[in-house]
Write a protein that holds these residues in place. Structure first.
Motif, PDB file in Angstrom:
ATOM      1  N   HIS A 151       0.728  -1.156   0.084  1.00 46.62           N
ATOM      2  CA  HIS A 151       0.061  -0.131   0.158  1.00 46.62           C
ATOM      3  C   HIS A 151       0.852   1.344   0.072  1.00 46.62           C
ATOM      4  O   HIS A 151       0.236   2.295   0.533  1.00 46.62           O
ATOM      5  N   LEU A 152       2.053   1.137  -0.705  1.00 45.39           N
ATOM      6  CA  LEU A 152       3.018   2.162  -0.819  1.00 45.39           C
ATOM      7  C   LEU A 152       3.563   2.863   0.565  1.00 45.39           C
ATOM      8  O   LEU A 152       4.357   3.653   0.555  1.00 45.39           O
ATOM      9  N   GLY A 153       3.444   1.847   1.352  1.00 46.11           N
ATOM     10  CA  GLY A 153       4.022   2.330   2.889  1.00 46.11           C
ATOM     11  C   GLY A 153       5.306   1.271   2.988  1.00 46.11           C
ATOM     12  O   GLY A 153       5.073  -0.146   2.756  1.00 46.11           O
ATOM     13  N   TYR A 154       6.410   1.829   3.732  1.00 48.21           N
ATOM     14  CA  TYR A 154       7.662   1.141   4.080  1.00 48.21           C
ATOM     15  C   TYR A 154       7.531   0.888   5.667  1.00 48.21           C
ATOM     16  O   TYR A 154       7.407   1.894   6.117  1.00 48.21           O
ATOM     17  N   PHE A 155       7.401  -0.454   5.921  1.00 44.95           N
ATOM     18  CA  PHE A 155       7.478  -0.800   7.401  1.00 44.95           C
ATOM     19  C   PHE A 155       8.343  -1.840   7.847  1.00 44.95           C
ATOM     20  O   PHE A 155       8.279  -2.893   7.209  1.00 44.95           O
ATOM     21  N   ALA A 156       8.975  -1.509   8.913  1.00 40.43           N
ATOM     22  CA  ALA A 156       9.913  -2.573   9.741  1.00 40.43           C
ATOM     23  C   ALA A 156       9.315  -2.509  10.966  1.00 40.43           C
ATOM     24  O   ALA A 156       9.038  -1.423  11.747  1.00 40.43           O
ATOM     25  N   GLU A 157       9.135  -3.957  11.632  1.00 39.30           N
ATOM     26  CA  GLU A 157       8.753  -3.876  13.145  1.00 39.30           C
ATOM     27  C   GLU A 157       9.729  -5.038  13.756  1.00 39.30           C
ATOM     28  O   GLU A 157      10.014  -5.680  13.225  1.00 39.30           O
ATOM     29  N   VAL A 158       9.753  -4.413  14.992  1.00 39.64           N
ATOM     30  CA  VAL A 158      10.204  -5.536  16.133  1.00 39.64           C
ATOM     31  C   VAL A 158       9.317  -5.847  17.036  1.00 39.64           C
ATOM     32  O   VAL A 158       9.097  -5.160  17.635  1.00 39.64           O
ATOM     33  N   ALA A 159       9.262  -7.264  17.260  1.00 39.86           N
ATOM     34  CA  ALA A 159       8.371  -7.592  18.494  1.00 39.86           C
ATOM     35  C   ALA A 159       9.302  -8.289  19.510  1.00 39.86           C
ATOM     36  O   ALA A 159      10.281  -8.928  19.250  1.00 39.86           O
ATOM     37  N   GLU A 160       8.890  -8.135  20.533  1.00 39.98           N
ATOM     38  CA  GLU A 160       9.443  -8.646  21.780  1.00 39.98           C
ATOM     39  C   GLU A 160       8.448  -9.484  22.453  1.00 39.98           C
ATOM     40  O   GLU A 160       7.240  -9.166  22.959  1.00 39.98           O
ATOM     41  N   VAL A 161       8.738 -10.854  22.736  1.00 40.58           N
ATOM     42  CA  VAL A 161       7.723 -11.881  23.151  1.00 40.58           C
ATOM     43  C   VAL A 161       8.144 -12.640  24.426  1.00 40.58           C
ATOM     44  O   VAL A 161       9.436 -12.594  24.235  1.00 40.58           O
ATOM     45  N   VAL A 162       7.611 -13.013  25.322  1.00 41.35           N
ATOM     46  CA  VAL A 162       7.747 -13.957  26.246  1.00 41.35           C
ATOM     47  C   VAL A 162       6.929 -15.234  26.094  1.00 41.35           C
ATOM     48  O   VAL A 162       5.819 -15.150  25.682  1.00 41.35           O
ATOM     49  N   VAL A 163       7.576 -16.593  25.890  1.00 46.11           N
ATOM     50  CA  VAL A 163       6.829 -17.653  25.683  1.00 46.11           C
ATOM     51  C   VAL A 163       6.859 -18.410  27.136  1.00 46.11           C
ATOM     52  O   VAL A 163       8.111 -18.765  27.380  1.00 46.11           O
ATOM     53  N   ALA A 164       5.938 -18.676  27.814  1.00 47.45           N
ATOM     54  CA  ALA A 164       5.880 -19.238  28.847  1.00 47.45           C
ATOM     55  C   ALA A 164       6.231 -20.661  28.664  1.00 47.45           C
ATOM     56  O   ALA A 164       6.025 -21.278  27.566  1.00 47.45           O
ATOM     57  N   GLU A 165       6.488 -21.335  30.037  1.00 44.83           N
ATOM     58  CA  GLU A 165       6.935 -22.928  29.739  1.00 44.83           C
ATOM     59  C   GLU A 165       5.800 -23.669  29.115  1.00 44.83           C
ATOM     60  O   GLU A 165       6.101 -24.721  28.451  1.00 44.83           O
ATOM     61  N   ASP A 166       4.686 -23.177  29.221  1.00 45.46           N
ATOM     62  CA  ASP A 166       3.533 -23.945  28.843  1.00 45.46           C
ATOM     63  C   ASP A 166       3.292 -23.606  27.250  1.00 45.46           C
ATOM     64  O   ASP A 166       2.341 -24.323  26.745  1.00 45.46           O
ATOM     65  N   GLY A 167       3.972 -22.738  26.693  1.00 42.37           N
ATOM     66  CA  GLY A 167       3.951 -22.550  25.285  1.00 42.37           C
ATOM     67  C   GLY A 167       3.060 -21.330  25.064  1.00 42.37           C
ATOM     68  O   GLY A 167       2.934 -20.785  23.936  1.00 42.37           O
ATOM     69  N   THR A 168       2.501 -20.727  26.057  1.00 42.80           N
ATOM     70  CA  THR A 168       1.704 -19.564  25.677  1.00 42.80           C
ATOM     71  C   THR A 168       2.685 -18.455  25.513  1.00 42.80           C
ATOM     72  O   THR A 168       3.608 -18.117  25.978  1.00 42.80           O
ATOM     73  N   VAL A 169       2.183 -17.560  24.289  1.00 50.05           N
ATOM     74  CA  VAL A 169       2.915 -16.635  23.730  1.00 50.05           C
ATOM     75  C   VAL A 169       2.313 -15.216  24.240  1.00 50.05           C
ATOM     76  O   VAL A 169       1.087 -15.054  24.058  1.00 50.05           O
ATOM     77  N   LYS A 170       3.200 -14.491  24.728  1.00 50.87           N
ATOM     78  CA  LYS A 170       2.543 -12.997  25.124  1.00 50.87           C
ATOM     79  C   LYS A 170       3.693 -11.770  24.203  1.00 50.87           C
ATOM     80  O   LYS A 170       4.696 -11.945  24.532  1.00 50.87           O
ATOM     81  N   VAL A 171       2.929 -11.177  23.290  1.00 50.20           N
ATOM     82  CA  VAL A 171       3.646 -10.231  22.698  1.00 50.20           C
ATOM     83  C   VAL A 171       3.770  -9.173  23.554  1.00 50.20           C
ATOM     84  O   VAL A 171       2.856  -8.371  24.005  1.00 50.20           O
ATOM     85  N   GLU A 172       4.818  -8.521  24.287  1.00 52.84           N
ATOM     86  CA  GLU A 172       5.035  -7.576  25.057  1.00 52.84           C
ATOM     87  C   GLU A 172       5.141  -6.205  24.445  1.00 52.84           C
ATOM     88  O   GLU A 172       4.548  -5.150  25.147  1.00 52.84           O
ATOM     89  N   LYS A 173       5.969  -6.175  23.441  1.00 53.26           N
ATOM     90  CA  LYS A 173       6.113  -4.613  22.887  1.00 53.26           C
ATOM     91  C   LYS A 173       6.333  -4.834  21.308  1.00 53.26           C
ATOM     92  O   LYS A 173       6.999  -5.909  21.079  1.00 53.26           O
ATOM     93  N   VAL A 174       6.033  -3.842  20.657  1.00 48.05           N
ATOM     94  CA  VAL A 174       6.165  -3.826  19.251  1.00 48.05           C
ATOM     95  C   VAL A 174       6.761  -2.599  18.882  1.00 48.05           C
ATOM     96  O   VAL A 174       6.275  -1.466  19.348  1.00 48.05           O
ATOM     97  N   TRP A 175       7.970  -2.516  18.220  1.00 49.53           N
ATOM     98  CA  TRP A 175       8.213  -1.091  17.767  1.00 49.53           C
ATOM     99  C   TRP A 175       8.204  -0.990  16.219  1.00 49.53           C
ATOM    100  O   TRP A 175       8.283  -2.029  15.428  1.00 49.53           O
ATOM    101  N   VAL A 176       7.460  -0.021  15.875  1.00 44.94           N
ATOM    102  CA  VAL A 176       7.227   0.070  14.392  1.00 44.94           C
ATOM    103  C   VAL A 176       7.834   1.496  13.864  1.00 44.94           C
ATOM    104  O   VAL A 176       8.040   2.444  14.478  1.00 44.94           O
ATOM    105  N   ALA A 177       8.538   1.055  12.712  1.00 45.57           N
ATOM    106  CA  ALA A 177       9.394   2.112  11.907  1.00 45.57           C
ATOM    107  C   ALA A 177       8.714   2.371  10.826  1.00 45.57           C
ATOM    108  O   ALA A 177       8.725   1.132   9.918  1.00 45.57           O
TER     109      ALA A 177
END
Lengths: 153, 729
Positions: free
Chosen positions: B594-620
């Motif tokens: 859509h004519l837009g240039y995007f890079a993103e970094v995600a920081e996740v924590v994956v619990a012992e049971d495999g549950t994923v929590k996305v804690e922070k996303v940086w968008v450029a």
């Protein structure tokens, strides 16, 4: 049959079947369309209203269960001191995208702040997790609740 | 009727002046108003978009549908800026469907900003020029000697001033200038563009005023429910109409023959009642038996089996082959092979599909939430056998769009039912109707092979894409462009496509194509990076290289320099490379759409049971030199990011030709307790501004899966995420 209701401080009558959910009484019978239909099974919270100050899901609450409870909808939120503050915060931060879920979000947030004037992040998550925002305005919902609570983020 | 609360009475924009399409995207302002100055106490229309009242209140038309993207605010901002008025004096009006006056009206492709950035500023400037001309005539001076302050024309030499309100009636009789000839402001002079301006409907939203299609009420209106076959397009074999008609409040129940096109009127049974609850209760008593249908044995499992066979066989078609992939692979130091899958997804607009229709005076009048009103008008006309000019479509605010309302099937249904019922009818779908009669994001399968040399550089890339379609025709939104990255960036590149038939409607879901392609491409880049021992950010910068603009121009090309800049910015802002505790990880991805240039970094924590929590996303992000409304822009980016994460947790599956999920208990949407912190940074490159409804979404999906790999060493090659596959040990 005819049900006597108190909605936003006004006496109203609705002649509907006993199993009719409050949501459809509000929307179709009383013409108060601010309360929204999203799922019909208490999964999304778009239909949240207050019954005697407590948040309920109008889509699964049959009219016969209302009894004499005072119902407050989004149209009456401004008459609540906390409700007016929440609406103000929602406006200032321009929380909404499509806006469809926001009446329910505002009613849930108002009930939260009425009971807990200084909620933590965990309190906000717990109280608001029943309200889906499909546009995902959660960042601003959290910020607006804090603003309404006087805790600027 | 109570809907569209902020319409200014007395101004019917499209009837006063027309904006005629001038071909090839050129536009000409044509005026039907010439010589017909407005009465002294009513607003005077300067063109199809702008009317000025004697008290200085300016009414500006927003031509496109509002679906939550903020267009009803941002398009009028462009006009108001160049008209030179104070925003507090602006009232906005939603246009009706009127292609003669407004050209193409749609919400899709994040196109409104790039299509209207010049055009609507010119519309505002043209209106200003007419106000200047009116003042010049009044004062006997050259228009060039005049300037404006917001809402006021000024002649500095004689210190004369006249308000727009006082000049409006005369201005409306002036000759409209050529749009391309009007001078535009320098960005440094902007008073409105670039300001954080709340949505014009915010006050109505927070107080619960009627705004949405579902809020529509007409005198004498009845309510309808419509039962369609769970197997798409199956016909009605039998239905107990008497049982439905026995429910209190039900007026009528009837079978609709319908047609075979998913976009139009499919067969079903309609129940019309005094209330929606009664209609729905009646519908539950119908006990409809559906005829057998050719697609009733299709299933998600079946598609997967066919896809495996197709991936192993010779490809149906080679869409692109640069260099010699086989030779490069056999000469590579290392090769990587991987199969990827993503599922069907539902749009799940929170406001379910609905439409109010009223047949009167030989015309069908429609009120609907729609992203594409004109095709809606055409489908209604075709379905009812009416001339298109006898169908009127009013666009209401939409409770979400996401691409679902590019199709107007619900309009055809409501129109048919209302005509049959002989009364105004509001059709409202249940959530289950909505989830089981969507135009789904198509599932897809990709078999990748990649090669790297001793230095970790990518030497070969092959993608065998198995998708849906028949013959030459790919199912809607199930294709992939031969220019999709990393095409043109790797010397030995091959894209093959094989297809299998599908009986399920598909269509564009926010960032169509990209919302899936970014996942597989940016994940496989990560695989190659790790295989070659190259840092994922470094690998991406190597791939982008120093190529600059790849392709012919900024519109059709791919600007590697803009992308590299956002990749570097996302890495810098996220402190890329810092050590993290066990089961915590960061992932990076980029995508151009859509004519837009995007890079993103995600920081996740994956619990012992495999549950994923996305804690922070940086968008450029790089969407050009000017953010029109920062308040709306940030909201769109944050919403897109969370929407993308939400899409990683749900799936639509097919069994016996039917969708298995029906509501939010089986198709979950992300909730506030799972929403990450989001930090957004813009690079304001010297390019025209482009749209923000979609391009922030695609990169977040692979950013998260790449972060999961960093946290756990487990590569997610299939969505949705499954905790059991990510558990420790």
């Amino acid at each position: 049959m005819a049900y006597e209701l108190n909605v936003n401080g006004k006496a109203m009558t609705a002649d509907v079947d006993a199993d009719t959910p409050l949501l459809w009484v509000l929307r179709d019978t009383l013409g108060l369309v601010g309360t929204k239909y999203g799922c019909g099974i208490a999964q999304c919270g778009a239909c949240t209203v207050h019954a005697d100050g407590a948040p309920i899901r109008a889509c699964v609450t049959p009219i016969e269960a209302i009894g004499g409870a005072q119902i407050t909808t989004i149209e009456g939120a401004a008459s609540l001191e906390v409700g007016a503050r929440v609406q103000q915060a929602w406006s200032e931060l321009d929380v909404a995208q499509c806006g469809y879920c926001q009446p329910g979000q505002i009613m849930s947030a108002t009930a939260l702040l009425a009971e807990n004037p200084a909620p933590s992040d965990a309190d906000i998550d717990a109280a608001m997790a029943g309200n889906i925002c499909r546009c995902a305005t959660y960042v601003r919902i959290r910020a607006a609740i804090k603003r309404a609570a006087g805790q600027e983020a | 009727m109570g809907i569209i609360s902020n319409i200014t009475e007395g101004f019917s924009p499209s009837r006063r002046a027309v904006l005629a399409g001038g071909g090839a995207g050129g536009l000409v302002l044509a005026f039907s108003l010439a010589g017909k100055g407005a009465a002294a106490d009513t607003p005077a229309a300067l063109n199809a978009y702008v009317a000025v009242a004697p008290d200085g209140i300016v009414t500006i038309v927003s031509k496109n549908p509002e679906i939550g993207q903020g267009i009803k605010t941002s398009l009028p901002m462009l006009i108001a800026e160049e008209l030179d008025v104070d925003w507090v004096n602006v009232r906005t009006v939603q246009a009706d469907n009127d292609p003669v006056a407004y050209g193409r009206q749609f919400a899709g492709g994040s196109m409104a900003t790039p299509l209207h950035w010049d055009q609507l500023r010119q519309v505002g400037a043209a209106g200003r020029a007419m106000l200047l001309a009116a003042a010049a005539a009044d004062w006997g001076v050259e228009a060039a000697s005049l300037t404006t302050e917001p809402g006021v024309v000024v002649h500095a030499a004689s210190r004369r001033r006249a308000t727009y309100g006082a000049l409006a009636a005369k201005a409306a009789t002036q000759t409209a200038p050529e749009l391309s000839s009007v001078p535009l402001k320098d960005a440094s002079a902007y008073r409105i563009i670039g300001q954080p301006i709340p949505q014009v409907d915010t006050a109505a939203i927070v107080t619960g005023q009627p705004l949405f299609g579902i809020d529509m009420r007409l005198p004498g209106m009845l309510y309808a429910a419509y039962a369609k076959a769970p197997v798409f397009g199956a016909k009605v074999a039998s239905a107990d109409l008497a049982a439905a008609q026995g429910v209190k409040g039900v007026r009528r129940a009837f079978v609709v023959e319908g047609g075979t096109e998913f976009d139009g009127l499919l067969p079903g049974v309609a129940v019309v009642a005094d209330s929606w609850w009664a209609a729905n209760k009646g519908r539950q008593g119908l006990n409809v038996q559906w005829a057998d249908h050719s697609t009733s044995s299709q299933s998600t499992q079946g598609y997967a089996g066919q896809a495996r066979s197709l991936a192993e066989a010779k490809a149906g078609k080679t869409l692109r082959h640069d260099g010699d992939v086989e030779a490069a692979l056999s000469g590579s130091a290392k090769t990587v092979e991987a199969d990827y899958f993503y599922p069907f997804l539902s749009h799940a607009t929170l406001e379910p599909q609905n439409c109010t229709a009223h047949f009167h005076d030989g015309k069908m009048e429609i009120w609907a939430p729609t992203q594409l009103p004109e095709p809606g008008r055409q489908i209604v006309a075709k379905t009812l056998g009416l001339a298109p000019e006898n169908v009127i479509v009013h666009m209401t605010r939409s409770g979400g769009g996401f691409g679902r309302r590019l199709m107007n099937d619900y309009m055809a249904e409501a129109a048919w039912i209302a005509k049959e019922a002989g009364a105004p009818v509001k059709l409202v779908w249940t959530r289950e109707d909505d989830m089981r009669h969507d135009f789904y994001r198509p599932a897809g399968f990709h078999h990748f092979r990649g090669g790297i040399d001793d230095a970790g550089n990518v030497t070969a890339w092959a993608n065998h894409f198995v998708t849906f379609g028949e013959g030459e025709a790919t199912a809607r939104s199930a294709g992939m462009a031969p220019t999709e990255f990393p095409a043109r960036f790797i010397d030995n590149y091959r894209l093959d496509v094989s297809m299998m038939p599908l009986g399920v409607p598909t269509g564009p879901l926010r960032a169509p194509g990209s919302n899936a392609i970014a996942f597989v491409v940016q994940s496989f880049i990560d695989e190659l990076a790790h295989a070659g021992g190259v840092d994922p950010v470094e690998m991406r910068l190597r791939l982008l290289g120093d190529r600059g603009l790849v392709g012919d121009d900024a519109r059709s090309g791919y600007d590697a320099a803009r992308m590299a800049a956002v990749v570097r910015l996302a890495a810098e802002k996220s402190a890329w490379g810092e050590g993290l505790e066990p089961r915590r990880g960061k992932g990076i991805a980029f995508h151009y759409s859509h004519l837009g240039y995007f890079a993103e970094v995600a920081e996740v924590v994956v619990a012992e049971d495999g549950t994923v929590k996305v804690e922070k996303v940086w968008v450029a992000a790089d969407v050009g030199r000017q953010i029109i409304n920062p308040l709306g822009a940030l909201n769109q980016i944050e919403g897109s990011v969370i929407d993308g994460i939400s899409e990683m947790f749900g799936e639509i599956t097919i069994k016996d030709g039917q969708v298995e999920q029906g509501n939010f208990d089986t198709f979950p949407l992300l909730r506030i307790d799972a929403a990450p912190v989001i930090e957004t940074h813009f690079i304001k490159s010297d390019n025209p501004p482009t749209g923000l409804g979609e391009p922030a979404l695609p990169p977040v999906v692979p950013a998260v899966t790449n972060a999961i790999f960093a946290a756990t060493g487990k590569r997610v090659r299939s969505l949705p995420l499954r905790a059991e596959e990510l558990a420790a040990g």
